[in-house]
Design an enzyme around this catalytic site. Structure first.
Site, PDB file in Angstrom:
ATOM      1  N   GLU A  45      43.027  41.924  32.644  1.00  0.00           N
ATOM      2  CA  GLU A  45      41.809  41.480  31.953  1.00  0.00           C
ATOM      3  C   GLU A  45      40.584  41.964  32.722  1.00  0.00           C
ATOM      4  O   GLU A  45      40.472  41.721  33.925  1.00  0.00           O
ATOM      5  CB  GLU A  45      41.853  39.944  31.906  1.00  0.00           C
ATOM      6  CG  GLU A  45      40.594  39.281  31.422  1.00  0.00           C
ATOM      7  CD  GLU A  45      40.614  37.759  31.682  1.00  0.00           C
ATOM      8  OE1 GLU A  45      41.700  37.168  31.838  1.00  0.00           O
ATOM      9  OE2 GLU A  45      39.520  37.179  31.734  1.00  0.00           O
ATOM     10  N   ARG A  49      31.425  40.463  32.945  1.00  0.00           N
ATOM     11  CA  ARG A  49      30.433  39.858  33.847  1.00  0.00           C
ATOM     12  C   ARG A  49      29.627  40.921  34.566  1.00  0.00           C
ATOM     13  O   ARG A  49      28.868  40.616  35.477  1.00  0.00           O
ATOM     14  CB  ARG A  49      31.140  38.963  34.893  1.00  0.00           C
ATOM     15  CG  ARG A  49      31.891  37.809  34.272  1.00  0.00           C
ATOM     16  CD  ARG A  49      32.609  36.953  35.299  1.00  0.00           C
ATOM     17  NE  ARG A  49      33.683  36.204  34.677  1.00  0.00           N
ATOM     18  CZ  ARG A  49      34.635  35.555  35.331  1.00  0.00           C
ATOM     19  NH1 ARG A  49      34.659  35.540  36.648  1.00  0.00           N
ATOM     20  NH2 ARG A  49      35.579  34.918  34.671  1.00  0.00           N
ATOM     21  N   LYS A 133      44.159  29.385  27.847  1.00  0.00           N
ATOM     22  CA  LYS A 133      43.902  29.568  29.268  1.00  0.00           C
ATOM     23  C   LYS A 133      43.515  28.203  29.836  1.00  0.00           C
ATOM     24  O   LYS A 133      42.585  27.569  29.318  1.00  0.00           O
ATOM     25  CB  LYS A 133      42.743  30.576  29.393  1.00  0.00           C
ATOM     26  CG  LYS A 133      42.046  30.679  30.732  1.00  0.00           C
ATOM     27  CD  LYS A 133      40.904  31.708  30.608  1.00  0.00           C
ATOM     28  CE  LYS A 133      39.907  31.615  31.741  1.00  0.00           C
ATOM     29  NZ  LYS A 133      39.940  32.786  32.625  1.00  0.00           N
TER      30      LYS A 133
HETATM   31  C1  3PG Z   1      38.735  33.432  35.960  1.00  0.00           C
HETATM   32  O1  3PG Z   1      37.989  33.946  35.141  1.00  0.00           O
HETATM   33  O2  3PG Z   1      39.719  32.761  35.639  1.00  0.00           O
HETATM   34  C2  3PG Z   1      38.439  33.590  37.419  1.00  0.00           C
HETATM   35  O3  3PG Z   1      37.449  34.531  37.602  1.00  0.00           O
HETATM   36  C3  3PG Z   1      39.670  33.936  38.169  1.00  0.00           C
HETATM   37  O4  3PG Z   1      39.318  34.377  39.436  1.00  0.00           O
HETATM   38  P1  3PG Z   1      39.969  33.718  40.731  1.00  0.00           P
HETATM   39  O5  3PG Z   1      41.441  34.071  40.733  1.00  0.00           O
HETATM   40  O6  3PG Z   1      39.245  34.382  41.854  1.00  0.00           O
HETATM   41  O7  3PG Z   1      39.708  32.254  40.670  1.00  0.00           O
END
Ligand code: 3PG
Length: 213
Positions: A45, A49, A133
């Site tokens: 993904e 951002r 999610k």
């Molecule tokens: C997300 O969008 O779920 C987070 O950016 C995941 O990133 P992380 O593994 O650094 O928490």
């Protein structure tokens, strides 16, 4: 465009860990996609951002057409169209709004909305979603949250993301309602900046090797 149209459930089934990628410089995206695929990862993904996110997606789709490459951090209906036009195989959002759900449903893009409560799961189910999610997983209850929601929503599977490190992953994947775990650790900022493709391939291999329940 993605070469094969898969359902969201099929896309999540392609790997136990879904790398979440923040890419500022699209010129490295093709090499990054090749390194992930070489390490055995076929679903990832790119988050919306950065300015370069959609150019990065296009370069990745061209470099690794066999992979399922999605766009995350979709917040609006306009984001959905932009992601689909750029060739996204699926979309991800940290949450869900009526506009977002309608946009996704009308264009047919495989999609996982973000949820963190029973009411949010119920709303997402009303829109027809059965893959979601869990976000942010670490502060929302993590494995205990999945265990609590499992008997209530036996038809829903979750991709937890947010603060999950490799050591946490086996406990998540041991839950039958956890199909895949997302995380940014597969592509650390320093390795990406250094174009350390061998190092990223090694982490991708580690990500692909986690066993599901
Ligand atoms: C997300 O969008 O779920 C987070 O950016 C995941 O990133 P992380 O593994 O650094 O928490």
């Amino acid at each position: 465009m993605a070469t094969t149209m898969r359902t969201m459930r099929e896309i999540l089934a392609r790997g136990p860990v879904m790398p979440i990628l923040t890419i500022a410089d699209a010129s490295v995206a093709g090499d990054l996609a090749r390194a992930l695929v070489a390490g055995g990862v076929s679903t990832f993904e790119v988050v919306l951002r950065t300015q370069g996110a959609l150019d990065a997606l296009k370069a990745m789709v061209a470099a690794a057409p066999e992979a399922s490459i999605g766009v995350g951090t979709l917040l609006t209906a306009a984001d959905v169209s932009r992601a689909q036009d750029a060739g996204a195989a699926f979309g991800v959002s940290p949450g869900l709004t009526r506009d977002l759900a309608q946009a996704v449903r009308s264009c047919g893009l495989p999609f996982i909305p973000g949820v963190a409560t029973a009411s949010e799961i119920m709303q997402a189910r009303e829109f027809g979603f059965r893959e979601m999610k869990l976000f942010p997983a670490n502060v929302s209850g993590g494995v205990a949250w999945l265990q609590a929601m499992g008997p209530v929503f036996p038809d829903v599977v979750f991709c937890p993301t947010g603060g999950i490190k490799p050591a946490d992953i086996p406990a998540f994947l041991a839950e039958p309602n956890c199909t895949t775990v997302g995380g940014s650790w597969v592509v650390p900022k320093d390795k990406l900046a250094a174009k350390d493709w061998a190092g990223i391939e090694k982490l991708a291999r580690q990500a692909a090797a986690f066993a599901r329940a």
